[in-house]
Design an enzyme around this catalytic site. Sequence first.
Site, short mmCIF file in Angstrom:
data_model
loop_
_atom_site.label_atom_id
_atom_site.label_comp_id
_atom_site.label_asym_id
_atom_site.label_seq_id
_atom_site.Cartn_x
_atom_site.Cartn_y
_atom_site.Cartn_z
N SER A 57 -36.46 33.40 15.77
CA SER A 57 -37.02 32.31 16.59
C SER A 57 -38.14 32.83 17.49
O SER A 57 -39.13 32.13 17.73
CB SER A 57 -35.92 31.66 17.42
N ASN A 58 -38.01 34.07 17.99
CA ASN A 58 -39.05 34.63 18.82
C ASN A 58 -40.32 34.95 18.05
O ASN A 58 -41.39 35.11 18.64
CB ASN A 58 -38.55 35.90 19.52
N LYS A 86 -25.77 36.70 13.38
CA LYS A 86 -26.36 36.80 14.71
C LYS A 86 -25.89 35.58 15.48
O LYS A 86 -26.18 34.44 15.10
CB LYS A 86 -27.88 36.83 14.65
#
Length: 314
Positions: A53-54, A177
């Site tokens: 997402s980053n 994760k």
Amino acid sequence: MSSTITSTPPPPGVYVPAVLFFDENEDLDIPSIKAHVLRLAQGGVAGILVQGSNGEAQHLSHDERQTAIRITRDTLNANGFHDVLVIAGTGGQSTKETKKLCADAKEAGASHALVLTPGVWPPQMTKDRILKFHRDVADASPIPTMIYNFPVVTAGLNLDSDIIAELGKHPNIVGTKLSCADVGKLHRLTSSLPAAEFATFPGSSSVYLQGLISGSAGIIGALPNVAPKAHAELYRLWKGGKLKEAERLQALLGHADWELQKLGSIAGIKAVVSKHFGYGNPNVRGPLTPRDLEAAGPAATTKLEELIAFEKSL
């Protein structure tokens, strides 16, 4: 997946969902991407997650995704970091697209795929459909897959430990994760699935040490973009049995991670990195907007500044 392939999880350690730098036209800023990958590897990370997402995965075309993976792998290899893994985020909004992204990731040099559950139609994503989606992707993927649980970006879909543990029985699903940062869920998984076959990572530095105590494989978190050495140091302290020292460092990581969240995470990371480490810029792709650290004021980054000073001392 061929029945002759033995799938293994990523080894324990620090993994970082790397931000992806853009120029003023929102095109890939390749020199800055390479500089970031190199600093992370030199900081002691075990692997780099591309298109987490980053990494603004949802803002990239398929070609850009492959390019980012290839740049990361090539940069690592060119600098002698052959053992640092490249994990690719491959979540798509359909099973067909996700399968293609997994194949593309393998071709570009990724060793594992991190798969986000589709979240466009959350009422339709029943337990059976979630199980089928991840199993179908894992069956087709040429590389081992991992389950990415991040309710914030999947319209609130939050996979429970029962679903993830069931998926963990698949021979090509090798980890998860947990960006939900649920330590109870993490501990249920680590106590149910063999670590040699399934790696459970928290997705937040706020619960990094807590996760290690509960049997996690390390961390896949945003804050190592800023301070990879500090995260590697906490892992070393924990492995060395120096719990009090690890607790003190965890306190700093927890405060700094909260400040980073309040800065907007992606935009905040880019602003902080470009200010302190001599490369990059604060550009993000719309609809996100850059973060102005001066406008935020010094109080917004007190603990981040403390962490960066510690990072540079290591």
